[in-house]
Design an enzyme around this catalytic site. Structure first.
Site, PDB file in Angstrom:
ATOM      1  N   GLN A 109      -9.907  -6.170  12.456  1.00  0.00           N
ATOM      2  CA  GLN A 109     -11.184  -6.839  12.684  1.00  0.00           C
ATOM      3  C   GLN A 109     -11.078  -7.899  13.775  1.00  0.00           C
ATOM      4  O   GLN A 109     -12.036  -8.124  14.528  1.00  0.00           O
ATOM      5  CB  GLN A 109     -11.711  -7.448  11.390  1.00  0.00           C
ATOM      6  CG  GLN A 109     -10.796  -8.469  10.744  1.00  0.00           C
ATOM      7  CD  GLN A 109     -11.453  -9.175   9.576  1.00  0.00           C
ATOM      8  OE1 GLN A 109     -12.601  -9.613   9.687  1.00  0.00           O
ATOM      9  NE2 GLN A 109     -10.759  -9.291   8.452  1.00  0.00           N
ATOM     10  N   GLU A 153       0.827  -1.206   0.000  1.00  0.00           N
ATOM     11  CA  GLU A 153       0.000   0.000   0.000  1.00  0.00           C
ATOM     12  C   GLU A 153       0.860   1.254   0.000  1.00  0.00           C
ATOM     13  O   GLU A 153       0.563   2.232  -0.696  1.00  0.00           O
ATOM     14  CB  GLU A 153      -0.945  -0.022   1.204  1.00  0.00           C
ATOM     15  CG  GLU A 153      -2.013  -1.089   1.094  1.00  0.00           C
ATOM     16  CD  GLU A 153      -2.881  -1.224   2.333  1.00  0.00           C
ATOM     17  OE1 GLU A 153      -3.963  -1.840   2.231  1.00  0.00           O
ATOM     18  OE2 GLU A 153      -2.481  -0.730   3.405  1.00  0.00           O
TER      19      GLU A 153
END
Length: 441
Positions: free
Chosen positions: A319, A173
Site C-alpha cells: 500500500q 503466513e
C-alpha cells in the site's frame, strides 16, 4: 520542422510503485519508458500461496505490457539496469545502449537479506519471485512423495519436517499455510504417511513473532499456530544450514524443505547513484520522494526510506508503494504540464494485516485491532483489492471460495525438471532496447 522534445521519464521497476506511477502518467504530454528485468508485475504478498499450491503463478502475475498497453505514451522494455549516471542523466543497461532521461524514478523493490550468508539462498529460497515460489512448491510436494516411498522412519521424519526462518508476516503466513497444505493433502491422498507425521517449525531470532504488530495480536497469532501444529521457536538464531538440515543454537534440524523470510534489504539503487542509504539499503528521500542530492531522481516503495508523519520510516508494504506511485505520477504530471511544485507525500494508512490460517488473521489499524474471522475477511478484501486488475480479482476470489468450500488445492504440480534457485534473468534484447531509447517501441 519537429517540435520540442517531450520530457522523458524513465521508470525502473514494474512493481506496485512503478506501475502506479506509470498509470498516473498515462496520456500526459511526456514519454514514459518502463524498464524491468522481468516481463511481468507480481503480487508478492500472495506468493506464499503459489508456494503452497493454493494459487498458480498466473493468478497473481500480469504482463507489464498488458497492464500499461492502453497508454500510448508509455513504452516497456525488458532490461536489467546496472547503474545510473546522474550527471549525464542516463541509465546503464547490462545489454544495450544507455537510456537517457529527464526524470528518473527508481522503484526497484527489495530482496531477502541473508546477512552475509548468500550461499544459504540455494537451500532456503525466499518469496520474491515466481521461480522461488515454484522451487519451494516443488520441494514441499516432493518431500511428501519421497516420505510416502521410503521405508526408513528417520528419513521419513526428516522429509516431513519443514523449517520456516523468520517470524514476520511472510514467515507466519507461510508456516500456517504449510500446515494446512500438508494436513489436508496427506489425509486425503496418501496411504503410508499420516497428518500427525508432519512437522512445521517456525524459527525466529527475536523474542516474539510479528514485531511490527502489537504484542497481543502477535500472541494470538502464535497461539493459533501452535494450536494447529506449528512449532514456534523464539530467541533461536540460525547458525548454519545445508540442503537437508538447519543448525540453530538449539541443535540440528533435519528437514525436507527450508523457506527464508528473515528480513529484506533494498535493491542496489543506492550503489548505482553512489548516494547515502538508510538501514536496509534504502535510499534517503525528501518529503516529495526525490533522492537527496540527486535532482530529478525519485525513489518509491521498498527502494525509498521515506518518513511518515511520526518521523519513522514507512514500512515496506504494497500500500505504501502504490500510494507513492500514484502520488508521484500525478505530481510530476502537474509539474510538467502546469509548473506546479511537487507536494510532499502523505501516507494514508489502510491498516496492516497478516493471515494466520483458515478463518484466522490479525488486522491493525491505528488504535483498532481485530483478530479471527472478521480480520480474515478484511485480509482477503485488502489483498483482492490490491491485485492489478478486475480479472485477477475475480479469478483469485473464485479460487479462494472453491478451496474454502472443498479444502482442495488445484496447483499441486511437480515439474519433471525441478526449478533451481537462480538470480533473476537478464535477457539480451539489444535491438528492442535501442528502439526503446530512441522512442520507437
Amino acid at each position: 520542422m519537429t517540435g520540442p522534445q517531450r520530457p522523458r521519464i524513465v521508470i525502473v521497476g514494474g512493481g506496485f510503485g512503478g506501475l502506479a506511477c506509470a498509470a498516473a502518467l498515462g496520456g500526459a504530454e511526456v514519454d514514459v519508458l518502463v524498464l524491468d528485468r522481468r516481463n511481468h508485475s507480481l503480487f508478492t504478498p500472495l506468493l506464499y500461496q503459489v508456494a503452497t499450491a493454493a494459487l498458480s503463478p498466473s493468478d497473481i502475475a500480469e504482463p507489464i505490457r498488458k497492464a500499461l498497453g492502453r497508454h500510448r505514451n508509455i513504452r516497456v522494455a525488458l532490461a536489467e539496469v546496472t547503474g545510473v549516471d546522474a550527471v549525464a542523466k542516463t541509465v546503464h543497461l547490462r545489454e544495450g545502449e544507455d537510456v537517457p532521461y529527464d526524470h528518473l524514478i527508481l522503484a526497484t523493490g527489495s530482496d531477502y537479506n541473508y546477512f552475509g550468508n548468500d550461499d544459504w539462498r540455494t537451500h532456503a529460497p525466499g518469496l520474491k519471485t515466481v521461480n522461488e515460489a515454484r522451487v519451494i512448491r516443488q520441494r514441499l510436494l516432493l518431500s511428501y512423495e519421497q516420505a510416502e516411498a521410503t521405508g526408513d522412519p528417520e528419513r521419513r521424519r526428516a522429509l516431513l519436517t519443514h523449517v520456516v526462518i523468520g517470524g514476520g508476516p511472510t514467515g507466519v503466513e507461510m508456516a500456517g499455510s504449510m500446515v494446512e497444505l500438508g494436513r489436508e493433502m496427506i489425509s486425503r491422498d496418501f496411504r503410508r504417511i499420516r497428518p500427525e507425521d508432519l512437522r512445521v517449525i517456525l524459527v525466529e531470532a527475536a523474542p516474539r513473532l510479528l514485531m511490527a504488530f502489537p504484542e497481543d495480536l502477535a500472541r494470538y497469532a502464535q497461539t493459533y499456530l501452535e494450536k494447529h501444529g506449528v512449532e514456534v521457536r523464539l530467541n533461536c538464531a540460525v547458525k548454519d544450514m545445508d540442503a537437508e538440515s538447519v543448525t540453530t543454537a538449539e541443535g540440528v534440524i533435519p528437514t525436507g524443505c527450508i523457506v527464508w523470510g528473515a528480513g529484506v534489504r533494498g535493491s542496489e539503487a543506492a550503489q548505482w547513484l553512489d548516494a547515502p542509504a538508510a538501514k536496509g539499503n534504502r535510499l534517503l528521500v525528501r518529503p516529495d520522494l526525490s533522492v537527496e542530492g540527486r535532482p530529478d531522481v525519485y525513489a518509491l516503495g521498498d527502494t525509498a526510506a521515506a518518513m511518515g508523519e511520526d518521523g519513522m520510516p514507512l514500512p515496506a508494504l504494497a500500500q505504501v508503494a502504490k500510494q507513492q506511485g500514484q502520488h508521484l505520477g500525478k505530481a510530476l504530471r502537474a509539474k510538467i504540464e502546469k509548473g506546479t511544485p511537487l507536494p510532499a507525500f502523505v501516507f494514508h494508512n489502510r491498516g496492516n494485516t497478516a493471515v494466520v490460517g483458515r478463518n484466522a488473521a490479525i488486522f491493525h489499524f491505528g488504535k483498532r485491532k481485530l483478530r479471527g474471522r472478521v480480520a480474515w475477511y478484511l485480509w482477503a478484501l485488502v489483498h483482492v483489492y490490491l491485485l492489478v486488475n478486475p480479472q485477477k480479482r475475480i479469478l483469485v476470489t473464485i479460487q479462494w471460495l472453491w478451496s474454502y468450500m472443498t479444502r482442495q488445492l488445484g496447483a499441486r504440480l511437480i515439474d519433471e525438471t525441478p526449478p533451481q534457485v537462480v538470480p533473476a534473468a537478464s535477457p539480451a534484447h539489444n535491438d528492442t532496447l535501442r528502439e526503446a531509447s530512441a522512442g520507437k517501441v
